[in-house]
Write an enzyme that holds these catalytic residues in place. Structure first.
Site, PDB file in Angstrom:
ATOM      1  N   CYS A  74       1.748   4.675  12.453  1.00 36.81           N
ATOM      2  CA  CYS A  74       2.814   4.685  11.456  1.00 36.81           C
ATOM      3  C   CYS A  74       4.139   4.225  12.042  1.00 36.81           C
ATOM      4  CB  CYS A  74       2.993   6.092  10.885  1.00 36.81           C
ATOM      5  SG  CYS A  74       1.479   6.862  10.313  1.00 36.81           S
ATOM      6  N   GLY A  82       0.819  -1.204   0.000  1.00 36.29           N
ATOM      7  CA  GLY A  82       0.000   0.000   0.000  1.00 36.29           C
ATOM      8  C   GLY A  82       0.853   1.254   0.000  1.00 36.29           C
ATOM      9  N   THR A  83       1.991   1.203   0.690  1.00 38.95           N
ATOM     10  CA  THR A  83       2.902   2.351   0.707  1.00 38.95           C
ATOM     11  C   THR A  83       3.390   2.676  -0.691  1.00 38.95           C
ATOM     12  OG1 THR A  83       3.627   1.922   2.978  1.00 38.95           O
ATOM     13  CG2 THR A  83       5.120   3.178   1.575  1.00 38.95           C
ATOM     14  N   SER A 143      -4.281  -1.591   0.310  1.00 37.07           N
ATOM     15  CA  SER A 143      -3.292  -2.550   0.801  1.00 37.07           C
ATOM     16  C   SER A 143      -3.988  -3.855   1.130  1.00 37.07           C
ATOM     17  CB  SER A 143      -2.587  -1.995   2.041  1.00 37.07           C
ATOM     18  OG  SER A 143      -1.582  -2.861   2.485  1.00 37.07           O
ATOM     19  N   ALA A 144      -3.590  -4.945   0.457  1.00 39.03           N
ATOM     20  CA  ALA A 144      -4.332  -6.201   0.549  1.00 39.03           C
ATOM     21  C   ALA A 144      -4.336  -6.802   1.942  1.00 39.03           C
ATOM     22  CB  ALA A 144      -3.769  -7.205  -0.452  1.00 39.03           C
ATOM     23  N   HIS A 145      -3.234  -6.685   2.687  1.00 38.74           N
ATOM     24  CA  HIS A 145      -3.209  -7.331   3.999  1.00 38.74           C
ATOM     25  C   HIS A 145      -4.132  -6.654   5.002  1.00 38.74           C
ATOM     26  CE1 HIS A 145      -0.055  -4.252   4.851  1.00 38.74           C
ATOM     27  NE2 HIS A 145      -0.508  -4.346   6.088  1.00 38.74           N
TER      28      HIS A 145
END
Length: 383
Positions: free
Chosen positions: A328, A81-82, A203-205
């Site tokens: 973060c 995702g980052t 972000s998939a996770h």
């Protein structure tokens, strides 16, 4: 009510940190195992195994597009995702150098957005404050975007620490031609995407897909170009060999999560309401974020006179895995930028985010353990 225990009487761990990473969804696990035997080849090639891999990759893209309500050719798979956030934001700036490279962003954006804006132009981004619920004002964003050399605006879909949903569609409507990137990593799959954005990242996770898969969505017709060295891959928006099995597993998980979204969201919303009410009854505890317009599975609260690390440890001893500090940089337990921007307590905070199968018994066990843990820490501190 206590958390379930094993035969030795030790509480079994209950994972309440899905805002960081969700366990692999059964649909993703099944798909991943099957795809490992079919998706290993380079989808750019022309032989049979490569054609099979390309078919799987195209299928993954089509499924994700259907789940998000976008076109398949708008979807790209990144390594995280980052990376999706970085490519999405920086690609908007690279495509329109004549407009400038300053970024307007909300004060509660994820560090990935801040780092990308700073990397492009050190100390050149413009932060727009939020209210006590963590929500940005669309008119304030639009006013900031009228400043010289602003090339893009970044407003998240929902906050990753406190759950507050942002008025992305209203922000987009107030902007005058400045492209908008929305970080949807915290909400993708759990909530429909809002309207009006130019670029979105996921972000998939976060929704139960494999780690190492991000989703970058660039709207058709939006001026975007790769901000990094190009690569001769199937998808010109990304670089490197695509992880085809993981992309397909991520798509399967997203499809399953969207299919069960209404039922799971309703159940998690009721459970979080229960947590919010129970936590608020503890002396000197502040529950933060919007109580209604929020992510369904997440709640954050801060405890006065209590150290966040001690809270995490005390709750872990009772069998509950939770997060503290900035989402973060939680490994360093630094004070949360998000809470500071909201004017909330920045120490002694806990972020609880529920699994799909979290039950009322789990929540009741947590609510029984929390006051005892807080009281013990305060007593040790002589309070």
């Amino acid at each position: 009510m206590t958390n379930a225990a094993d035969r030795s009487g030790v509480p079994l761990p209950r994972y309440f940190d899905t805002a960081s990473a969700e366990a692999l969804h059964p649909a993703a696990r099944q798909t991943l195992l099957a795809a490992l035997d079919q998706g290993y080849a380079d989808p750019r090639r022309l032989h049979g195994p490569a054609r099979s891999a390309r078919l799987l990759l195209d299928n993954a893209r089509a499924v994700v597009a259907e789940c998000l309500g976008v076109r398949p050719d708008e979807v790209s798979f990144t390594s995280s995702g980052t990376e999706a956030v970085h490519r999405g934001l920086l690609g908007l700036l690279a495509a329109r150098p004549e407009r400038g490279d300053r970024v307007v962003l909300s004060a509660v954006e994820h560090s990935a957005v801040v780092h990308a804006a700073t990397w492009r132009r050190a100390e050149g981004h413009v932060e727009v404050g939020v209210d006590h619920l963590g929500r940005v004002d669309p008119d304030a964003v639009a006013e900031a975007a009228r400043q010289p050399e602003v090339g893009a605006v970044a407003v998240q879909t929902a906050n990753h620490e406190v759950g507050t949903v942002q008025p992305v569609a209203a922000v987009a409507a107030a902007l005058d031609g400045v492209p908008l990137v929305t970080d949807a990593c915290a909400s993708m799959g759990r909530l429909p995407l809002p309207e009006g954005w130019s670029v979105a990242a996921g972000s998939a996770h976060k929704w139960g897909g494999p780690a190492g898969v991000g989703v970058l969505v660039v709207r058709k017709g939006v001026r975007w170009t790769t901000p990094f060295p190009s690569d001769d891959r199937v998808d010109e928006r990304v670089a490197g060999f695509e992880n085809v099995p993981a992309a397909l597993a991520a798509a399967a998980a997203l499809q399953a999560v969207v299919g069960e979204r209404d039922e799971v969201n309703a159940r998690q919303t009721a459970l979080v309401d229960r947590v919010r009410a129970g936590v608020a009854a503890i002396p000197d505890v502040e529950v933060v974020g919007d109580p209604v317009d929020r992510l369904p599975h997440l709640v954050t609260f801060s405890c006065l006179y209590v150290d966040g690390e001690a809270l995490v440890d005390g709750l872990a001893r009772r069998g509950f895995s939770v997060a503290s500090g900035s989402a973060c940089t939680s490994s360093t337990l630094e004070p949360s930028r998000v809470l500071a921007a909201m004017g909330a307590l920045t120490h002694g905070n806990v972020r609880l985010s529920l699994t799909r199968d979290a039950s009322a018994d789990d929540v009741d066990g947590f609510l029984a353990a929390l006051p005892e843990v807080v009281a013990a820490i305060r007593a040790d501190a002589g309070l």
